[in-house]
Motif scaffolding. Structure first.
Motif, short mmCIF file in Angstrom:
data_model
loop_
_atom_site.label_atom_id
_atom_site.label_comp_id
_atom_site.label_asym_id
_atom_site.label_seq_id
_atom_site.Cartn_x
_atom_site.Cartn_y
_atom_site.Cartn_z
N GLY A 14 0.84 -1.20 0.00
CA GLY A 14 0.00 0.00 0.00
C GLY A 14 0.87 1.24 0.00
N MET A 15 0.24 2.36 -0.21
CA MET A 15 0.96 3.64 -0.24
C MET A 15 1.66 3.90 1.08
SD MET A 15 -1.62 6.25 -2.20
CE MET A 15 -0.46 7.61 -1.99
N ARG A 16 2.70 4.69 1.01
CA ARG A 16 3.39 5.16 2.21
C ARG A 16 2.36 5.87 3.08
NH1 ARG A 16 7.01 10.12 2.45
NH2 ARG A 16 6.10 10.41 0.41
N ASP A 113 -6.23 11.62 4.08
CA ASP A 113 -5.74 11.15 5.37
C ASP A 113 -4.24 10.85 5.31
OD1 ASP A 113 -8.35 11.38 6.22
OD2 ASP A 113 -8.73 9.22 6.28
N ILE A 114 -3.80 10.25 4.20
CA ILE A 114 -2.38 9.96 4.03
C ILE A 114 -1.58 11.25 3.98
CG2 ILE A 114 -0.65 9.04 2.42
CD1 ILE A 114 -2.67 6.82 1.74
N GLU A 115 -2.05 12.22 3.20
CA GLU A 115 -1.34 13.50 3.10
C GLU A 115 -1.24 14.18 4.47
OE1 GLU A 115 -3.71 15.43 0.12
OE2 GLU A 115 -2.36 14.80 -1.50
N ALA A 116 -2.32 14.19 5.22
CA ALA A 116 -2.31 14.82 6.55
C ALA A 116 -1.33 14.09 7.47
CB ALA A 116 -3.71 14.82 7.15
N TYR A 117 -1.36 12.78 7.42
CA TYR A 117 -0.46 11.98 8.27
C TYR A 117 1.00 12.22 7.91
CZ TYR A 117 1.91 7.91 10.19
OH TYR A 117 2.79 7.08 10.85
N LEU A 118 1.32 12.17 6.62
CA LEU A 118 2.70 12.32 6.19
C LEU A 118 3.23 13.73 6.44
CD1 LEU A 118 2.75 10.24 2.90
CD2 LEU A 118 3.61 9.58 5.16
N SER A 119 2.37 14.74 6.29
CA SER A 119 2.83 16.10 6.51
C SER A 119 3.14 16.35 8.00
CB SER A 119 1.82 17.12 6.00
OG SER A 119 0.64 17.08 6.78
N SER A 120 2.56 15.56 8.88
CA SER A 120 2.82 15.73 10.31
C SER A 120 3.93 14.81 10.82
CB SER A 120 1.53 15.46 11.11
OG SER A 120 1.19 14.09 11.03
N GLY A 122 7.68 13.93 10.27
CA GLY A 122 8.94 14.32 9.64
C GLY A 122 9.95 13.19 9.52
N SER A 123 9.62 12.01 10.02
CA SER A 123 10.59 10.90 10.00
C SER A 123 10.57 10.11 8.69
CB SER A 123 10.33 9.95 11.17
OG SER A 123 9.10 9.26 10.97
N ARG A 124 9.63 10.42 7.81
CA ARG A 124 9.48 9.62 6.59
C ARG A 124 10.17 10.28 5.42
NH1 ARG A 124 5.44 5.73 6.69
NH2 ARG A 124 4.53 5.53 8.73
N PRO A 125 10.69 9.45 4.48
CA PRO A 125 11.37 10.02 3.31
C PRO A 125 10.39 10.74 2.39
CG PRO A 125 11.18 7.63 3.09
CD PRO A 125 10.67 7.99 4.47
N ASP A 126 10.90 11.71 1.65
CA ASP A 126 10.09 12.44 0.68
C ASP A 126 9.94 11.65 -0.61
OD1 ASP A 126 9.75 14.59 2.36
OD2 ASP A 126 11.57 15.57 1.66
#
Length: 126
Positions: A14-16, A113-120, A122-126
């Motif tokens: 699934g997506m990051r 929901d994924i975008e909101a989670y990832l934007s909060s 900072g430990s995940r790669p871009d």
């Protein structure tokens, strides 16, 4: 994969940020199985993902990631839920491994929901 047993290891894709690790851990707990997170295993064996990408590039990371998936499926063919990284489907080699295995389960989450989670986070790669 024809003839797979009822206790064949389950691979989560699934997506990051879609919740593969959380869902994998929950499924493993419910089944009384083990859960292996490929990203965590990668860090144990190769060091921080972003450091590896900076030093060796994405192609080397993806090659190692696919090899790790093969290794885990060989060493734990049954009674394990395997949470993969979000980009596992980016290479033909990894897709071939996934296509040869059953079951593979895709985790879905609304993109908002994924975008909101990832934007909060900072430990995940871009």
């Amino acid at each position: 994969a024809a003839g797979a047993s009822a206790d064949a290891s389950i691979v989560m894709v699934g997506m990051r940020g879609a919740g593969k690790t959380h869902l994998g851990e929950s499924a493993a707990r419910a089944l009384g199985w083990e859960c292996v997170d490929l990203d965590h295993l990668y860090v144990e064996r190769h060091g921080a993902i972003m450091t590896a990408v900076e030093q060796h590039g994405w192609p080397v990371f993806r090659e190692r990631e696919a090899a790790l998936l093969v290794d885990v499926l060989r060493s734990r063919p049954q009674r394990t839920v395997i949470a993969t990284g979000g980009g596992i489907v980016e290479t033909a080699a990894a897709r071939a491994v996934l296509a040869a295995h059953w079951p593979v389960v895709q985790a879905f989450k609304p993109i908002e929901d994924i975008e909101a989670y990832l934007s909060s986070d900072g430990s995940r790669p871009d």
